[in-house]
Scaffold this active site. Structure first.
Site, PDB file in Angstrom:
ATOM      1  N   ARG A 182       0.856  -1.335  -0.003  1.00 36.18           N
ATOM      2  CA  ARG A 182       0.078  -0.084  -0.214  1.00 36.18           C
ATOM      3  C   ARG A 182       0.928   1.123   0.184  1.00 36.18           C
ATOM      4  O   ARG A 182       1.747   1.264   0.917  1.00 36.18           O
ATOM      5  CB  ARG A 182      -0.950   0.025   1.044  1.00 36.18           C
ATOM      6  CG  ARG A 182      -1.707   1.242   1.324  1.00 36.18           C
ATOM      7  CD  ARG A 182      -2.724   1.218   2.465  1.00 36.18           C
ATOM      8  NE  ARG A 182      -3.808   0.723   1.851  1.00 36.18           N
ATOM      9  CZ  ARG A 182      -5.061   0.894   2.311  1.00 36.18           C
ATOM     10  NH1 ARG A 182      -5.197   1.404   3.510  1.00 36.18           N
ATOM     11  NH2 ARG A 182      -6.285   0.183   1.776  1.00 36.18           N
TER      12      ARG A 182
ATOM     13  N   HIS B 163      -7.032   0.946  -6.538  1.00 37.87           N
ATOM     14  CA  HIS B 163      -7.404   0.127  -5.505  1.00 37.87           C
ATOM     15  C   HIS B 163      -8.191  -1.211  -6.063  1.00 37.87           C
ATOM     16  O   HIS B 163      -9.379  -1.640  -5.703  1.00 37.87           O
ATOM     17  CB  HIS B 163      -8.385   0.816  -4.461  1.00 37.87           C
ATOM     18  CG  HIS B 163      -8.302   0.465  -3.069  1.00 37.87           C
ATOM     19  ND1 HIS B 163      -7.424  -1.053  -2.662  1.00 37.87           N
ATOM     20  CD2 HIS B 163      -9.131   0.511  -1.958  1.00 37.87           C
ATOM     21  CE1 HIS B 163      -7.559  -1.079  -1.448  1.00 37.87           C
ATOM     22  NE2 HIS B 163      -8.464  -0.232  -1.006  1.00 37.87           N
TER      23      HIS B 163
ATOM     24  N   GLN C 127     -10.087  -3.845  -3.681  1.00 35.89           N
ATOM     25  CA  GLN C 127     -11.603  -3.441  -3.443  1.00 35.89           C
ATOM     26  C   GLN C 127     -12.505  -3.594  -4.255  1.00 35.89           C
ATOM     27  O   GLN C 127     -13.681  -3.953  -3.816  1.00 35.89           O
ATOM     28  CB  GLN C 127     -11.374  -1.804  -3.044  1.00 35.89           C
ATOM     29  CG  GLN C 127     -12.637  -1.121  -2.495  1.00 35.89           C
ATOM     30  CD  GLN C 127     -13.084  -1.527  -1.090  1.00 35.89           C
ATOM     31  OE1 GLN C 127     -12.163  -1.570  -0.116  1.00 35.89           O
ATOM     32  NE2 GLN C 127     -14.209  -2.183  -0.819  1.00 35.89           N
TER      33      GLN C 127
ATOM     34  N   ASP D 293     -16.856   7.479  -2.077  1.00 40.16           N
ATOM     35  CA  ASP D 293     -15.791   7.383  -1.216  1.00 40.16           C
ATOM     36  C   ASP D 293     -15.385   8.736  -0.515  1.00 40.16           C
ATOM     37  O   ASP D 293     -15.988   9.871  -0.656  1.00 40.16           O
ATOM     38  CB  ASP D 293     -14.599   7.050  -2.091  1.00 40.16           C
ATOM     39  CG  ASP D 293     -13.398   6.714  -1.478  1.00 40.16           C
ATOM     40  OD1 ASP D 293     -13.386   6.417  -0.115  1.00 40.16           O
ATOM     41  OD2 ASP D 293     -12.416   6.410  -1.909  1.00 40.16           O
TER      42      ASP D 293
ATOM     43  N   CYS E 104     -16.160   1.841   0.099  1.00 39.99           N
ATOM     44  CA  CYS E 104     -15.060   0.885   0.477  1.00 39.99           C
ATOM     45  C   CYS E 104     -14.787   1.230   2.001  1.00 39.99           C
ATOM     46  O   CYS E 104     -14.152   0.291   2.542  1.00 39.99           O
ATOM     47  CB  CYS E 104     -13.960   1.484  -0.410  1.00 39.99           C
ATOM     48  SG  CYS E 104     -13.529   3.009  -0.183  1.00 39.99           S
TER      49      CYS E 104
ATOM     50  N   ARG F 284     -13.740  -8.548   1.452  1.00 35.57           N
ATOM     51  CA  ARG F 284     -12.367  -8.154   1.128  1.00 35.57           C
ATOM     52  C   ARG F 284     -11.574  -9.399   1.680  1.00 35.57           C
ATOM     53  O   ARG F 284     -10.928  -9.943   0.742  1.00 35.57           O
ATOM     54  CB  ARG F 284     -11.913  -7.184   2.072  1.00 35.57           C
ATOM     55  CG  ARG F 284     -12.107  -5.933   1.558  1.00 35.57           C
ATOM     56  CD  ARG F 284     -11.745  -5.188   0.347  1.00 35.57           C
ATOM     57  NE  ARG F 284     -10.454  -5.102   0.540  1.00 35.57           N
ATOM     58  CZ  ARG F 284      -9.425  -4.147   0.622  1.00 35.57           C
ATOM     59  NH1 ARG F 284     -10.237  -3.122   1.200  1.00 35.57           N
ATOM     60  NH2 ARG F 284      -8.358  -4.292   0.788  1.00 35.57           N
TER      61      ARG F 284
HETATM   62  N1  NVA Z   1      -9.711   6.888  -1.646  1.00 38.85           N
HETATM   63  C1  NVA Z   1      -9.304   6.404  -0.220  1.00 38.85           C
HETATM   64  C2  NVA Z   1      -9.672   5.083  -0.253  1.00 38.85           C
HETATM   65  C3  NVA Z   1      -9.337   4.333   1.128  1.00 38.85           C
HETATM   66  C4  NVA Z   1      -9.568   2.858   1.193  1.00 38.85           C
HETATM   67  C5  NVA Z   1      -7.826   6.724  -0.033  1.00 38.85           C
HETATM   68  O1  NVA Z   1      -7.176   6.641  -0.956  1.00 38.85           O
HETATM   69  O2  NVA Z   1      -7.681   7.351   1.072  1.00 38.85           O
HETATM   70  N1   CP Z   2     -11.299   0.027   1.861  1.00 40.22           N
HETATM   71  C1   CP Z   2     -10.090  -0.079   2.701  1.00 40.22           C
HETATM   72  O1   CP Z   2      -9.293  -0.347   2.079  1.00 40.22           O
HETATM   73  O2   CP Z   2      -9.854   0.115   4.138  1.00 40.22           O
HETATM   74  P1   CP Z   2      -8.572   0.241   4.798  1.00 40.22           P
HETATM   75  O3   CP Z   2      -7.920   1.725   4.393  1.00 40.22           O
HETATM   76  O4   CP Z   2      -9.033   0.176   6.214  1.00 40.22           O
HETATM   77  O5   CP Z   2      -7.543  -0.959   4.431  1.00 40.22           O
END
Ligand code: NVA
Ligand code: CP
Length: 305
Positions: free
Chosen positions: A104, A131, A134, A219, A259, A287
């Protein structure tokens, strides 16, 4: 055959993606029946988290344990990555000890650089661009609730962020129409819009975007790394809150997905996750199942080649 990675939905064919979703549903059923299935015994997944996570970390870690393997959490703060060891060197070393790596990160190029030097599968656990894990869970949730998504209409309301980019890829791979309602200046990346072609349309008005939609999703207004833009974004996105009334304007069979984490009172109304049309908790659980299917496929494949 070389090792396979999962950095984007386009790394798999539409047929492979559907098979993966089906396998996720099967693995969920087996777990609910109490059947132990440990095809990844003694396999180890390394997980590099440059950003925070609840669901991604838990689902990968629990998933590996349930499949008979183990997962190791690495934060750049505690590894030599944080002190400047090159991604390429890290990839070579991690490949020698692990069976797969999940990352990540911020720049998507971190993932592609790592994958270029990795001899084990690399999985995108979220980048600034995409992502894909997801979307596996989202597509599994839709299939469980409403069947095949091909030919259906999806409305994305809010920021043209990493999730929106991934919905654009999904529109092509899963064959649905995507209506995007976003404020000016917050469109998804041009390369993903171009990839989607006539599968996607930018419609500024959320009410118009949800008309006829079978799935509505949104989101957060400020993604990880954009915290300092929050005030300006709250202004720009104020007309883009998803509410029960907005869902009323969609197809009667509509489901709502998020998500998570959610900010009630911002991108969704306070009561939206309690609405029977919201399947966000199933989506979060999925997930686990969808990624177990992904791990099984990637790690077993890597050991066959
Ligand atoms: N768009 C959000 C998704 C989190 C799962 C982010 O990147 O923070
Ligand atoms: N939706 C998602 O990826 O959640 P987290 O940021 O908690 O991993």
């Amino acid at each position: 055959m070389s090792v396979r990675h999962f950095l984007s939905l386009t790394d798999f064919s539409p047929q492979e993606l559907v098979a993966l979703i089906r396998r996720g549903i099967e693995l969920k059923d087996l777990r609910n029946k109490g059947v132990l299935l440990e095809p990844l015994k003694n396999r180890v997944l390394g997980m590099i988290f440059e950003k925070a996570s609840t669901r991604t970390r838990l689902s990968f870690e629990a998933g590996m344990i349930q499949l008979g393997g183990q997962a190791i959490f690495l934060s750049p703060r505690d590894t030599q990555l944080g002190r400047g060891e090159p991604i390429s060197d890290t990839a070579i070393v991690m490949s020698r000890m692990l069976d797969a790596v999940m990352i990540r990160t911020y720049a998507h190029s971190t993932l592609t650089d790592f994958a270029a030097h990795s001899t084990v599968p690399v999985i995108n656990g979220l980048s600034d661009d995409l992502h894909p894990c997801q979307l596996l869970a989202d597509m599994q949730t839709f299939r469980e609730a409403r069947g095949n998504i091909a030919g259906k209409t999806v409305a994305w309301i809010g920021d043209g962020n990493n999730m929106c980019n991934t919905y654009l890829e999904a529109a092509v791979q899963f064959d649905f129409q995507l209506n995007i309602a976003c404020p000016e200046g917050y469109e998804p990346k041009a390369e993903f819009l171009a990839l989607a072609g006539d599968r996607a349309r930018i419609i500024r008005d959320p009410l118009e975007a949800v008309r006829g939609a079978h799935l509505v999703s949104t989101d957060v207004w400020a993604s990880m790394g954009q915290e300092e833009e929050m005030a300006i974004r709250q202004k720009a996105f104020a007309p883009y809150q998803v509410t029960r009334e907005l869902l009323d304007a969609a197809d009667p069979s509509v489901i709502f997905l998020h998500c998570l984490p959610a900010h009630r009172g911002e991108e969704i109304s306070h009561d939206l996750l309690d609405d029977p049309r919201s399947l966000a908790w199933d989506q979060a659980e999925n997930r686990l199942h969808a990624q177990k299917a992904l791990l099984e496929l990637l790690v077993e494949h890597a050991h066959r080649v």
